[in-house]
Scaffold this motif. Structure first.
Motif, PDB file in Angstrom:
ATOM      1  N   ALA A  14     136.910 -68.237 101.110  1.00 11.41           N
ATOM      2  CA  ALA A  14     136.775 -67.661  99.806  1.00 11.41           C
ATOM      3  C   ALA A  14     137.211 -66.234  99.793  1.00 11.41           C
ATOM      4  O   ALA A  14     136.743 -65.482  99.010  1.00 11.41           O
ATOM      5  CB  ALA A  14     135.338 -67.773  99.405  1.00 11.41           C
ATOM      6  N   LEU A 107     130.336 -68.084 105.049  1.00 10.27           N
ATOM      7  CA  LEU A 107     130.073 -67.594 103.707  1.00 10.27           C
ATOM      8  C   LEU A 107     128.731 -68.158 103.264  1.00 10.27           C
ATOM      9  O   LEU A 107     128.474 -69.348 103.400  1.00 10.27           O
ATOM     10  CB  LEU A 107     131.171 -68.057 102.750  1.00 10.27           C
ATOM     11  CG  LEU A 107     131.027 -67.615 101.300  1.00 10.27           C
ATOM     12  CD1 LEU A 107     131.346 -66.132 101.158  1.00 10.27           C
ATOM     13  CD2 LEU A 107     131.937 -68.433 100.397  1.00 10.27           C
ATOM     14  N   THR A 110     128.611 -66.743  96.678  1.00 16.23           N
ATOM     15  CA  THR A 110     129.455 -65.856  95.890  1.00 16.23           C
ATOM     16  C   THR A 110     128.673 -65.439  94.661  1.00 16.23           C
ATOM     17  O   THR A 110     127.893 -66.227  94.115  1.00 16.23           O
ATOM     18  CB  THR A 110     130.761 -66.540  95.446  1.00 16.23           C
ATOM     19  OG1 THR A 110     130.451 -67.670  94.628  1.00 16.23           O
ATOM     20  CG2 THR A 110     131.564 -67.006  96.651  1.00 16.23           C
ATOM     21  N   GLU A 150     134.209 -60.942  91.682  1.00 14.51           N
ATOM     22  CA  GLU A 150     133.326 -61.697  92.577  1.00 14.51           C
ATOM     23  C   GLU A 150     132.917 -60.849  93.768  1.00 14.51           C
ATOM     24  O   GLU A 150     133.704 -60.038  94.268  1.00 14.51           O
ATOM     25  CB  GLU A 150     134.022 -62.969  93.081  1.00 14.51           C
ATOM     26  CG  GLU A 150     134.065 -64.096  92.067  1.00 14.51           C
ATOM     27  CD  GLU A 150     134.611 -65.366  92.688  1.00 14.51           C
ATOM     28  OE1 GLU A 150     134.095 -66.440  92.359  1.00 14.51           O
ATOM     29  OE2 GLU A 150     135.550 -65.286  93.496  1.00 14.51           O
ATOM     30  N   LEU A 152     131.553 -61.593  97.577  1.00 12.55           N
ATOM     31  CA  LEU A 152     131.319 -62.629  98.575  1.00 12.55           C
ATOM     32  C   LEU A 152     130.289 -62.127  99.572  1.00 12.55           C
ATOM     33  O   LEU A 152     130.447 -61.048 100.141  1.00 12.55           O
ATOM     34  CB  LEU A 152     132.617 -62.970  99.310  1.00 12.55           C
ATOM     35  CG  LEU A 152     133.849 -63.234  98.441  1.00 12.55           C
ATOM     36  CD1 LEU A 152     135.023 -63.608  99.314  1.00 12.55           C
ATOM     37  CD2 LEU A 152     133.552 -64.313  97.420  1.00 12.55           C
ATOM     38  N   SER A 154     128.531 -62.873 103.105  1.00 13.43           N
ATOM     39  CA  SER A 154     128.748 -63.666 104.312  1.00 13.43           C
ATOM     40  C   SER A 154     127.812 -63.218 105.421  1.00 13.43           C
ATOM     41  O   SER A 154     127.154 -62.180 105.323  1.00 13.43           O
ATOM     42  CB  SER A 154     130.206 -63.529 104.777  1.00 13.43           C
ATOM     43  OG  SER A 154     130.511 -62.176 105.009  1.00 13.43           O
ATOM     44  N   GLN A 173     128.985 -57.818 102.543  1.00 16.08           N
ATOM     45  CA  GLN A 173     129.484 -58.044 101.188  1.00 16.08           C
ATOM     46  C   GLN A 173     130.957 -57.678 101.129  1.00 16.08           C
ATOM     47  O   GLN A 173     131.366 -56.631 101.620  1.00 16.08           O
ATOM     48  CB  GLN A 173     128.724 -57.199 100.171  1.00 16.08           C
ATOM     49  CG  GLN A 173     127.339 -57.718  99.821  1.00 16.08           C
ATOM     50  CD  GLN A 173     126.702 -56.918  98.701  1.00 16.08           C
ATOM     51  OE1 GLN A 173     127.193 -55.864  98.309  1.00 16.08           O
ATOM     52  NE2 GLN A 173     125.607 -57.422  98.165  1.00 16.08           N
TER      53      GLN A 173
END
Length: 201
Positions: A14, A107, A110, A150, A152, A154, A173
């Motif tokens: 992603a 991940l 989101t 967005e 993400l 993880s 992030q």
């Protein structure tokens, strides 16, 4: 690692969204028992259903670890599957790689974010009340702007394969990356910098 660390592949992939690019560690934890473990070889596992993303990520991580003087290997050389593998298959890959440590990145979620910049009004210059009044009609108005992007979230963890223990773990992030190779490099640099500060690599 073992069964609890079954490899789910829900996407580091992603890393493809629009906007500016930024990766930072928002939380990290290190096991106090690992002051200077001196791992001999690290197996890098990127969790993703997308083969190209997984391989690119693992290769970048391995290259940067080796540049830092740490022997490492990408998991795709030993785990060709694009989905979860069971415990015996994972153990086999670890043995074949000759690894005593592993880094796993996945991940976790989101988040959709919205940023609103206020509108602006730029009146023309005026030195008196009447001129101010007339210039106000000619002023420039900028309406509010809305940006959607967005974030993400993880997780990357370093495991001691021989003791089956977590040595270090962090939540990161990544905001709106659009250049995948560039963001992967920055992500890996951020993680390795943190590991070196903790004297784990």
């Amino acid at each position: 690692m073992r069964a609890r660390l079954k490899i789910f592949w829900p996407v580091l992939a992603a890393v493809v969204v629009a906007g500016c690019s930024s990766t930072r560690i928002v939380n990290q934890w290190s096991n106090p028992a690992y002051a200077a473990p001196a791992f001999k070889k690290i197996l890098v596992i990127g969790v993703s259903h997308q083969t190209s993303i997984r391989r690119s990520f693992e290769d970048e991580f391995v290259d940067q670890l080796k540049a830092a003087g740490v022997d490492a290997a990408p998991s795709y050389r030993y785990i060709q599957e694009d989905g979860p593998v069971d415990e015996p298959r994972l153990d086999q890959a670890v043995r074949e790689a000759g690894a005593d440590a592993g880094i796993i990145t996945r991940l976790t979620r989101t988040e959709q974010k919205t940023s609103v910049s206020p509108g602006y009004y730029y009146p023309g210059p005026a030195r008196a009340f009447h001129r101010w009044y007339t210039s106000a009609w000619a002023g420039l108005y900028e309406p509010p702007r809305v940006y959607r992007y967005e974030v993400l979230v993880s997780e990357t963890s370093l495991y001691d394969m021989t003791k089956n223990e977590v040595a270090w773990s962090a939540t990161l992030q990544t905001m709106g990356p659009h250049d995948v190779p560039k963001e992967v490099r920055a992500y890996v640099q951020t993680v390795i910098r943190a590991l070196r500060e903790k004297k784990l690599v």
